[in-house]
Design an enzyme around this catalytic site. Sequence first.
Site, mmCIF file in Angstrom:
data_model
loop_
_atom_site.group_PDB
_atom_site.id
_atom_site.type_symbol
_atom_site.label_atom_id
_atom_site.label_comp_id
_atom_site.label_asym_id
_atom_site.label_seq_id
_atom_site.Cartn_x
_atom_site.Cartn_y
_atom_site.Cartn_z
ATOM 1 N N TRP A 94 -9.234 -6.519 9.771
ATOM 2 C CA TRP A 94 -8.276 -5.597 10.383
ATOM 3 C C TRP A 94 -7.019 -6.379 10.761
ATOM 4 O O TRP A 94 -7.074 -7.359 11.498
ATOM 5 C CB TRP A 94 -8.871 -4.936 11.617
ATOM 6 N N LEU A 95 -5.891 -5.963 10.202
ATOM 7 C CA LEU A 95 -4.610 -6.591 10.510
ATOM 8 C C LEU A 95 -3.645 -5.529 11.004
ATOM 9 O O LEU A 95 -3.630 -4.403 10.491
ATOM 10 C CB LEU A 95 -4.021 -7.263 9.261
ATOM 11 N N ASP A 196 0.243 -1.986 -8.247
ATOM 12 C CA ASP A 196 0.401 -0.650 -7.655
ATOM 13 C C ASP A 196 1.257 -0.760 -6.396
ATOM 14 O O ASP A 196 0.893 -0.270 -5.332
ATOM 15 C CB ASP A 196 -0.967 -0.052 -7.335
#
Length: 289
Positions: A94-95, A196
Amino acid sequence: MKKEIQHALEYIGDTTNVDVLKQVGGGDINQAYYVRTKEQGYFVKGNQKVSSHFFRVEAKGLSLIRKSNTVRVPEVFYYDEPEENGTGVLVLEWLEGTKQKDTLQQLGTQLAAMHNQDGKAHGFEEDTFIGSLPQPNGWYESWVDYYHDSRLVSQFNLAAERDLLPSNRKQRLKKVMERLPDWLEHQPKPSLLHGDLWGGNWMAGPNGEPVLIDPSIFYGDHAFEIAFTELFGGYSIEFYEAYKEQLPLPEHYEDIKELYQLYYLLAHLNLFGEMYGGSVDRILKRYVG
C-alpha cells in the site's frame, strides 16, 4: 473476497488480525481493497472470473520495472494462478502520497530511464492483457511486424467478432495495416514499456515520488508509449520536457503519433463499444482517406 484475502495474507506470513478491510477505487475491471493488519497496509486486487495467468503477468511486469531501478512500483507480496475463470488475488504494497510540483517532472525523467532499458527483441515472452482483453505477444525482430501482427490484428479480429467494424471502417483499417511499413520506416530499439500508461496508471507515492501501477509490459518503440500518454491527458508540459531531455522522440513522431494511438482506440472500441468508433474513423481517414 474476504476468504481469499485472508488466505493470501497467511501465505505471505502475515497472520495478525485484519483491522481494516474496505473496498476502494482503482479497480476498473477488478475489485480493489485497502487491507490493514497489525503488520502493515496492503492494496489487494481480486477478480472472480480471470485467466489463470491474469495476475501473474501483472506481477511479472511490476517486477521487471522494479528491477530496472528507474521508476518506483508497489512491491508484490502475493498472486495466485486460479483455474480458468476462477477467483484470483494480487496483494501489493500500500502506497500513498500527495503530488508535488516536481512529481511529473520526476516521472518524465524516470520513464525515459526505464525506456532506455533494452530488450532482446520486440514483444514479450507470454501473452498479457490490455484491460480485460487478451493481448497476444511473442518475440519479433521487426517492430512493424510486431505492431501489425500482435497489436492491430488482434484488435481487428476482436472488433470483427463483436460487429464493431462496419464496411468502410473495416476496409480502411485493412489498408492502414497493409501500409504500416510506409509510415513506420524507422527501426526503434526494443525499449521496456509499461504498455498501458494512461493518466490513471501512475500515482504519487511517499514524498510525492511517482509510482507506476497496472502494467501491460512489453518491449517496443518508446514513442508508442508516449503517444498513448497524449491520448487521454494526465501529463504536463514539464513531464514531456523532462522526458525528451533524456530520450528524444523520433523526428517524424507527429506523423506516426495517431497511428500508435489507433491501437488503444481500437482496444477501447472493443471494451466500451461504438462511443470510440468516431475516433477510430478519424484516424483511419487521416492515413488512408
